[in-house]
Design a protein around this motif. Structure first.
Motif, mmCIF file in Angstrom:
data_model
loop_
_atom_site.group_PDB
_atom_site.id
_atom_site.type_symbol
_atom_site.label_atom_id
_atom_site.label_comp_id
_atom_site.label_asym_id
_atom_site.label_seq_id
_atom_site.Cartn_x
_atom_site.Cartn_y
_atom_site.Cartn_z
ATOM 1 N N THR A 75 -0.269 12.909 3.573
ATOM 2 C CA THR A 75 0.914 12.136 4.484
ATOM 3 C C THR A 75 1.648 11.343 3.481
ATOM 4 O OG1 THR A 75 -0.418 9.979 4.938
ATOM 5 C CG2 THR A 75 -0.617 12.125 6.332
ATOM 6 N N ASP A 76 2.826 10.659 3.941
ATOM 7 C CA ASP A 76 3.495 9.674 3.190
ATOM 8 C C ASP A 76 2.759 8.739 2.895
ATOM 9 O OD1 ASP A 76 5.669 11.307 3.644
ATOM 10 O OD2 ASP A 76 6.409 10.160 5.194
ATOM 11 N N THR A 77 1.747 8.274 3.328
ATOM 12 C CA THR A 77 0.819 7.113 2.939
ATOM 13 C C THR A 77 -0.349 7.521 2.166
ATOM 14 O OG1 THR A 77 -0.456 7.046 5.058
ATOM 15 C CG2 THR A 77 1.538 5.699 4.604
ATOM 16 N N GLY A 131 -3.066 -3.528 2.610
ATOM 17 C CA GLY A 131 -3.686 -2.526 3.741
ATOM 18 C C GLY A 131 -5.231 -2.043 3.644
ATOM 19 N N ARG A 132 -5.720 -0.988 4.808
ATOM 20 C CA ARG A 132 -7.122 -0.466 4.165
ATOM 21 C C ARG A 132 -6.877 0.710 3.378
ATOM 22 N NH1 ARG A 132 -11.869 -0.288 7.189
ATOM 23 N NH2 ARG A 132 -12.779 1.822 7.281
ATOM 24 N N ASP A 151 -1.894 1.014 5.695
ATOM 25 C CA ASP A 151 -2.965 1.971 5.170
ATOM 26 C C ASP A 151 -3.082 2.816 4.240
ATOM 27 O OD1 ASP A 151 -4.132 -0.020 6.870
ATOM 28 O OD2 ASP A 151 -4.670 1.191 8.482
ATOM 29 N N VAL A 152 -3.806 3.259 3.568
ATOM 30 C CA VAL A 152 -3.773 4.221 2.412
ATOM 31 C C VAL A 152 -4.577 4.975 2.306
ATOM 32 C CG1 VAL A 152 -4.115 2.639 0.501
ATOM 33 C CG2 VAL A 152 -2.819 4.787 0.112
ATOM 34 N N VAL A 153 -4.766 6.235 2.254
ATOM 35 C CA VAL A 153 -5.661 7.263 1.782
ATOM 36 C C VAL A 153 -5.576 7.722 0.307
ATOM 37 C CG1 VAL A 153 -6.792 9.646 2.245
ATOM 38 C CG2 VAL A 153 -6.021 8.223 4.077
ATOM 39 N N VAL A 154 -6.493 7.569 -0.367
ATOM 40 C CA VAL A 154 -6.654 8.036 -1.787
ATOM 41 C C VAL A 154 -7.479 9.227 -1.907
ATOM 42 C CG1 VAL A 154 -7.088 7.321 -4.184
ATOM 43 C CG2 VAL A 154 -6.218 5.665 -2.385
ATOM 44 N N GLY A 182 3.549 2.087 -8.178
ATOM 45 C CA GLY A 182 4.927 2.719 -7.757
ATOM 46 C C GLY A 182 4.710 3.374 -6.444
ATOM 47 N N ALA A 183 3.445 3.937 -6.118
ATOM 48 C CA ALA A 183 3.208 4.686 -4.814
ATOM 49 C C ALA A 183 2.811 3.516 -4.022
ATOM 50 C CB ALA A 183 1.906 5.467 -5.057
#
Length: 281
Positions: free
Chosen positions: A40-42, A103-104, A76-79, A67-68
């Motif tokens: 996704t965008d996140t 964010g989480r 929230d972000v998924v790595v 930058g990301a």
């Protein structure tokens, strides 16, 4: 676990004659074709070596991750991680960026998170790992050149980095620091279920969370050969400028090849010849 409870990593000055890199064992185990089934965008993808890859101009850098995260904002972000590691000092800096994100952060280990990538993987509020995935932890691995005084000094200089890794892994898992230190000393590979049992991860990913990209997988053998040549150059005492020049000389592509540069027969033979020459030095 709230990632803010993890220790911040001190990133000290680098040494020109000691260059951090992923160990050969991690490159051998890495399948570059493992990807997230959906993004996704996140989402942030860490699917390459950590730090700038001189061979391809690619790699996962602090600048790219920063930058990301700026683009994502406080969401929230998924790595997603599938990386053999690389520049340990760059890995510590990326770990700090994720730890400080407002964010989480959910980390998903899709394939392997080895070496520097395993440190980055700890910087999540939640860490998920594929059942067939692996973490690999070890002491800071560098290629160094110099006389006995420089090499002795390098060994002392590395100790705080190993200590930082111990603190991070111990804080994440609750495992005693002395035991973590022993795991680093012997280079420890930790499978998916074992990673959850030991506290390195919180849960297992479902099988449909990953996909295998054949086109990306084709890069793996080429990248292994390039990295092996790079490591041999370091062992042989070839200077950074000379290695850069060798890389430029070898970065030729077959007409019509993709951006990663599929090797032609002449390129492959030249790479093999260079590796053999370096081994003989």
């Amino acid at each position: 676990m709230n990632k803010s409870s993890l220790p911040a990593a001190a990133v000290l000055a680098r040494r020109d004659f000691a260059r951090s890199a992923c160990p050969p064992s991690a490159m051998t185990a890495w399948n570059a074709g493992v990807r997230a089934a959906t993004e996704t965008d996140t989402s942030i993808s860490i699917l390459d070596v950590i730090g700038m890859d001189w061979w391809t101009g690619e790699g996962v850098t602090t600048k790219r991750i920063a930058g990301a995260l700026r683009a994502i904002g406080d969401q929230d972000v998924v790595v997603n991680i599938n990386s053999p590691g690389g520049d340990y000092f760059e890995g510590l800096a990326i770990y700090n960026l994720l730890r400080e994100h407002k964010g989480r952060v959910t980390v998903k280990i899709l394939g392997i998170a080895a070496s520097a990538a395993s440190v980055i993987a700890m910087a999540g509020d939640e860490v998920q790992i594929a059942r067939a995935g692996f973490l690999m932890i070890h002491n800071t691995w560098v290629g160094a050149a110099g006389d006995r005084h420089q090499l002795r000094d390098t060994a002392y200089w590395l100790e705080p980095f190993d200590g930082a890794a111990v603190d991070i892994y111990a804080s994440r898992t609750g495992i005693d620091s002395a035991e973590i230190g022993e795991m680093l000393d012997k280079e420890t590979w930790i499978g998916g279920a074992d990673a959850v049992a030991r506290g390195f991860a919180d849960s297992l990913l479902s099988n449909d969370a990953m996909r295998d990209d054949p086109q990306s997988r084709e890069r793996t053998e080429r990248l292994r050969a390039e990295r092996a040549t790079d490591n041999l150059g370091r062992i042989a005492g070839v200077s950074r400028s000379d290695i850069k020049q060798l890389i430029q000389d070898l970065k030729r592509v077959t007409p019509g090849a993709d951006d990663y540069g599929k090797p032609g027969a002449a390129d492959t033979e030249e790479l093999r010849s260079l590796a053999e020459t370096l081994r003989s030095l």
